[in-house]
Scaffold this motif. Structure first.
Motif, PDB file in Angstrom:
ATOM      1  N   LYS A   1       0.821  -1.211   0.000  1.00  0.00           N
ATOM      2  CA  LYS A   1       0.000   0.000   0.000  1.00  0.00           C
ATOM      3  C   LYS A   1       0.857   1.265   0.000  1.00  0.00           C
ATOM      4  CE  LYS A   1      -3.832   2.251   2.314  1.00  0.00           C
ATOM      5  NZ  LYS A   1      -4.855   2.196   3.354  1.00  0.00           N
ATOM      6  N   THR A   2       1.937   1.262   0.738  1.00  0.00           N
ATOM      7  CA  THR A   2       2.820   2.427   0.798  1.00  0.00           C
ATOM      8  C   THR A   2       3.414   2.721  -0.578  1.00  0.00           C
ATOM      9  OG1 THR A   2       3.351   1.844   3.071  1.00  0.00           O
ATOM     10  CG2 THR A   2       4.796   3.432   1.990  1.00  0.00           C
ATOM     11  N   ARG A   3       3.845   1.673  -1.268  1.00  0.00           N
ATOM     12  CA  ARG A   3       4.409   1.861  -2.612  1.00  0.00           C
ATOM     13  C   ARG A   3       3.345   2.323  -3.607  1.00  0.00           C
ATOM     14  NH1 ARG A   3       9.219  -2.087  -4.171  1.00  0.00           N
ATOM     15  NH2 ARG A   3      10.338  -2.057  -2.207  1.00  0.00           N
ATOM     16  N   VAL A   4       2.133   1.795  -3.492  1.00  0.00           N
ATOM     17  CA  VAL A   4       1.050   2.206  -4.392  1.00  0.00           C
ATOM     18  C   VAL A   4       0.736   3.699  -4.193  1.00  0.00           C
ATOM     19  CG1 VAL A   4      -1.398   1.916  -4.955  1.00  0.00           C
ATOM     20  CG2 VAL A   4       0.034  -0.087  -4.586  1.00  0.00           C
ATOM     21  N   LEU A   5       0.677   4.126  -2.925  1.00  0.00           N
ATOM     22  CA  LEU A   5       0.387   5.538  -2.646  1.00  0.00           C
ATOM     23  C   LEU A   5       1.522   6.446  -3.131  1.00  0.00           C
ATOM     24  CD1 LEU A   5      -1.328   5.247   0.844  1.00  0.00           C
ATOM     25  CD2 LEU A   5      -2.394   5.774  -1.370  1.00  0.00           C
ATOM     26  N   ALA A   6       2.755   5.982  -3.013  1.00  0.00           N
ATOM     27  CA  ALA A   6       3.880   6.766  -3.538  1.00  0.00           C
ATOM     28  C   ALA A   6       3.790   6.865  -5.063  1.00  0.00           C
ATOM     29  CB  ALA A   6       5.199   6.129  -3.115  1.00  0.00           C
ATOM     30  N   TRP A   7       3.433   5.756  -5.713  1.00  0.00           N
ATOM     31  CA  TRP A   7       3.285   5.741  -7.170  1.00  0.00           C
ATOM     32  C   TRP A   7       2.133   6.645  -7.598  1.00  0.00           C
ATOM     33  CZ3 TRP A   7      -0.515   3.822 -10.558  1.00  0.00           C
ATOM     34  CH2 TRP A   7      -0.117   3.690 -11.889  1.00  0.00           C
ATOM     35  N   LEU A   8       1.007   6.578  -6.867  1.00  0.00           N
ATOM     36  CA  LEU A   8      -0.139   7.437  -7.188  1.00  0.00           C
ATOM     37  C   LEU A   8       0.195   8.917  -6.972  1.00  0.00           C
ATOM     38  CD1 LEU A   8      -3.146   5.381  -5.778  1.00  0.00           C
ATOM     39  CD2 LEU A   8      -2.656   5.898  -8.180  1.00  0.00           C
ATOM     40  N   THR A   9       1.002   9.210  -5.952  1.00  0.00           N
ATOM     41  CA  THR A   9       1.421  10.593  -5.720  1.00  0.00           C
ATOM     42  C   THR A   9       2.263  11.095  -6.880  1.00  0.00           C
ATOM     43  OG1 THR A   9       1.371  10.197  -3.335  1.00  0.00           O
ATOM     44  CG2 THR A   9       2.588  12.129  -4.084  1.00  0.00           C
ATOM     45  N   CYS A  10       3.121  10.215  -7.411  1.00  0.00           N
ATOM     46  CA  CYS A  10       3.918  10.563  -8.598  1.00  0.00           C
ATOM     47  C   CYS A  10       2.998  10.813  -9.791  1.00  0.00           C
ATOM     48  CB  CYS A  10       4.904   9.439  -8.892  1.00  0.00           C
ATOM     49  SG  CYS A  10       5.910   9.703 -10.353  1.00  0.00           S
TER      50      CYS A  10
END
Length: 168
Positions: A38-47
């Motif tokens: 989830k943390t990586r997905v949110l970082a990717w979505l923020t990008c």
């Protein structure tokens, strides 16, 4: 897997490099295992949100940073599940209870205390408005013509038909 669907091998080859962006990848005895992070997905979505803001810079001109984030998040949420959209809004500190459509999203609730009902007709193209006026005039003229016709009188063409003789 690959035996039942031959294109699976090609799909895995294409997706494998990208999976590391949003998943934890572990290799155990020459087999790779992936788990969504989830943390990586949110970082990717923020990008993706920042890329979206750059692409929509003309529409976002004049908005403050929070409004830009809200607008771009609303745009992205059209392509996300409601759970991921809510998680992104929460991650960014935005109100996820607002509608997700970019044209409607704002960073703060609208003040509806002095809203008055507006009774406006939708604007028409000038050509369409002229056609509509012509249609109205034709309908009015037709109604006037019908009103002028006397009730109970025969049409003039009925006088020129051959007379029918009653059966004997």
């Amino acid at each position: 897997g690959a035996q039942t669907w031959p294109a699976l091998a090609r799909l895995v080859a294409l997706a494998k490099p990208s999976l590391a962006c949003i998943c934890d990848v572990k290799t155990v005895m020459d087999e790779e295992y992936v788990r969504l992070n989830k943390t990586r997905v949110l970082a990717w979505l923020t990008c993706k949100l920042s890329q979206c803001k750059q692409a929509l810079s003309a529409q976002l001109h004049g908005m403050d940073s929070s409004s830009q984030d809200t607008y771009a998040a609303g745009f992205l949420s059209e392509y996300l599940s409601s759970e991921w959209s809510a998680a992104l809004c929460s991650h960014l500190g935005l109100d996820s209870t607002q509608p997700a459509h970019p044209g409607i999203l704002t960073s703060r609730p609208a003040d509806t205390s002095n809203d008055k009902p507006v009774d406006k007709r939708p604007r028409l193209d000038p050509k369409e408005a002229a056609r509509e006026a012509t249609r109205k005039k034709a309908a009015e003229k037709k109604a006037e013509d019908k009103a002028k016709i006397a009730h109970g009188t025969a049409k003039i063409s009925s006088f020129f038909r051959p007379k029918q003789t009653p059966p004997a």
